[in-house]
Design a protein around this motif. Structure first.
Motif, PDB file in Angstrom:
ATOM      1  N   LYS A 187       0.824  -1.212   0.000  1.00 44.55           N
ATOM      2  CA  LYS A 187       0.000   0.000   0.000  1.00 44.55           C
ATOM      3  C   LYS A 187       0.859   1.264   0.000  1.00 44.55           C
ATOM      4  O   LYS A 187       0.459   2.275  -0.582  1.00 44.55           O
ATOM      5  CB  LYS A 187      -0.945   0.000   1.202  1.00 44.55           C
ATOM      6  N   ASN A 188       2.019   1.214   0.632  1.00 42.18           N
ATOM      7  CA  ASN A 188       2.897   2.386   0.651  1.00 42.18           C
ATOM      8  C   ASN A 188       3.414   2.695  -0.751  1.00 42.18           C
ATOM      9  O   ASN A 188       3.434   3.855  -1.175  1.00 42.18           O
ATOM     10  CB  ASN A 188       4.067   2.171   1.611  1.00 42.18           C
ATOM     11  N   VAL A 189       3.840   1.660  -1.466  1.00 41.60           N
ATOM     12  CA  VAL A 189       4.331   1.852  -2.833  1.00 41.60           C
ATOM     13  C   VAL A 189       3.210   2.352  -3.732  1.00 41.60           C
ATOM     14  O   VAL A 189       3.412   3.268  -4.543  1.00 41.60           O
ATOM     15  CB  VAL A 189       4.962   0.547  -3.380  1.00 41.60           C
ATOM     16  N   ILE A 190       2.020   1.796  -3.582  1.00 44.83           N
ATOM     17  CA  ILE A 190       0.881   2.231  -4.393  1.00 44.83           C
ATOM     18  C   ILE A 190       0.518   3.680  -4.073  1.00 44.83           C
ATOM     19  O   ILE A 190       0.172   4.453  -4.969  1.00 44.83           O
ATOM     20  CB  ILE A 190      -0.331   1.296  -4.216  1.00 44.83           C
ATOM     21  N   SER A 191       0.619   4.076  -2.820  1.00 49.07           N
ATOM     22  CA  SER A 191       0.341   5.462  -2.441  1.00 49.07           C
ATOM     23  C   SER A 191       1.301   6.419  -3.139  1.00 49.07           C
ATOM     24  O   SER A 191       0.885   7.465  -3.655  1.00 49.07           O
ATOM     25  CB  SER A 191       0.442   5.629  -0.926  1.00 49.07           C
ATOM     26  N   LEU A 192       2.579   6.069  -3.188  1.00 48.45           N
ATOM     27  CA  LEU A 192       3.562   6.903  -3.895  1.00 48.45           C
ATOM     28  C   LEU A 192       3.313   6.880  -5.400  1.00 48.45           C
ATOM     29  O   LEU A 192       3.441   7.904  -6.077  1.00 48.45           O
ATOM     30  CB  LEU A 192       4.980   6.445  -3.563  1.00 48.45           C
ATOM     31  N   TRP A 193       2.945   5.713  -5.917  1.00 49.48           N
ATOM     32  CA  TRP A 193       2.599   5.602  -7.345  1.00 49.48           C
ATOM     33  C   TRP A 193       1.443   6.541  -7.679  1.00 49.48           C
ATOM     34  O   TRP A 193       1.450   7.193  -8.729  1.00 49.48           O
ATOM     35  CB  TRP A 193       2.241   4.143  -7.667  1.00 49.48           C
ATOM     36  N   ILE A 194       0.464   6.626  -6.782  1.00 44.30           N
ATOM     37  CA  ILE A 194      -0.682   7.513  -7.010  1.00 44.30           C
ATOM     38  C   ILE A 194      -0.210   8.963  -7.107  1.00 44.30           C
ATOM     39  O   ILE A 194      -0.606   9.689  -8.030  1.00 44.30           O
ATOM     40  CB  ILE A 194      -1.741   7.342  -5.893  1.00 44.30           C
TER      41      ILE A 194
END
Length: 191
Positions: free
Chosen positions: A165-172
């Protein structure tokens, strides 16, 4: 128990339930914060107390403008990088218009890969979605439409890595900045 799990998958939460299936751990909270300040708002997770709702309002009042500033800065840095590469190509190869077009095309293709074409492969692996579902989620998320029909990390039958979820948050964040640049270029082209 199956009925509770099915209700959870449908977005229904039990009031007073202290086991939130990991939704409010650090990664889940970070993901919620990102979805709030980016105004994506999937609708699958929300504060359930008056104090939580008030905090969310205050957080969004400050977080949304700060996020817009951050996205603008990220977008400007991306644009400066593209322009710098174009200038380097112009100097080395003495290309004028070709360098600018080549670099803009490379930036577009790189962004397409990083933000729209490759992430669905990760979603297929971690969520069990088809590539098309992952691509749909990618666009709906980065464009801040956020219907909530697909949300990462919410299937209680799956185990997700701590970083997910942390990586996806940065991807967003970076993906929204890139997509905003693409939309800006489209608007300039149409005008």
């Amino acid at each position: 128990l199956q009925g509770i799990i099915q209700a959870y998958k449908s977005g229904i939460t039990l009031q007073g339930n202290t086991t939130s299936l990991g939704r409010w751990d650090f990664s889940g909270s970070f993901f919620f914060s990102i979805s709030a300040i980016t105004t994506i708002g999937y609708g699958n997770l929300s504060p359930s107390t008056a104090a939580g709702r008030i905090f969310c309002i205050v957080f969004a009042l400050f977080g949304i403008p700060l996020n817009l500033v951050l996205l603008n800065e990220i977008g400007q840095l991306m644009l400066l990088g593209v322009q710098h590469c174009a200038l380097c190509l112009e100097e080395v190869f003495h290309w004028q218009k070709k360098a600018s077009l080549l670099i803009k095309t490379c930036a577009l293709v790189t962004g397409l890969l990083l933000f729209l074409l490759l992430p669905p492969l990760l979603f297929s692996d971690k969520e069990g979605w088809s590539y098309e579902e992952g691509f749909y989620y990618s666009f709906i998320t980065l464009s801040t439409i956020g219907f909530g029909d697909y949300v990462i990390g919410m299937n209680p039958d799956l185990t997700y890595p701590a970083w997910y979820k942390n990586v996806i948050s940065l991807w967003i964040l970076f993906g929204m900045a890139w997509l905003a640049l693409v939309i800006k270029f489209c608007i300039n082209f149409l005008e």
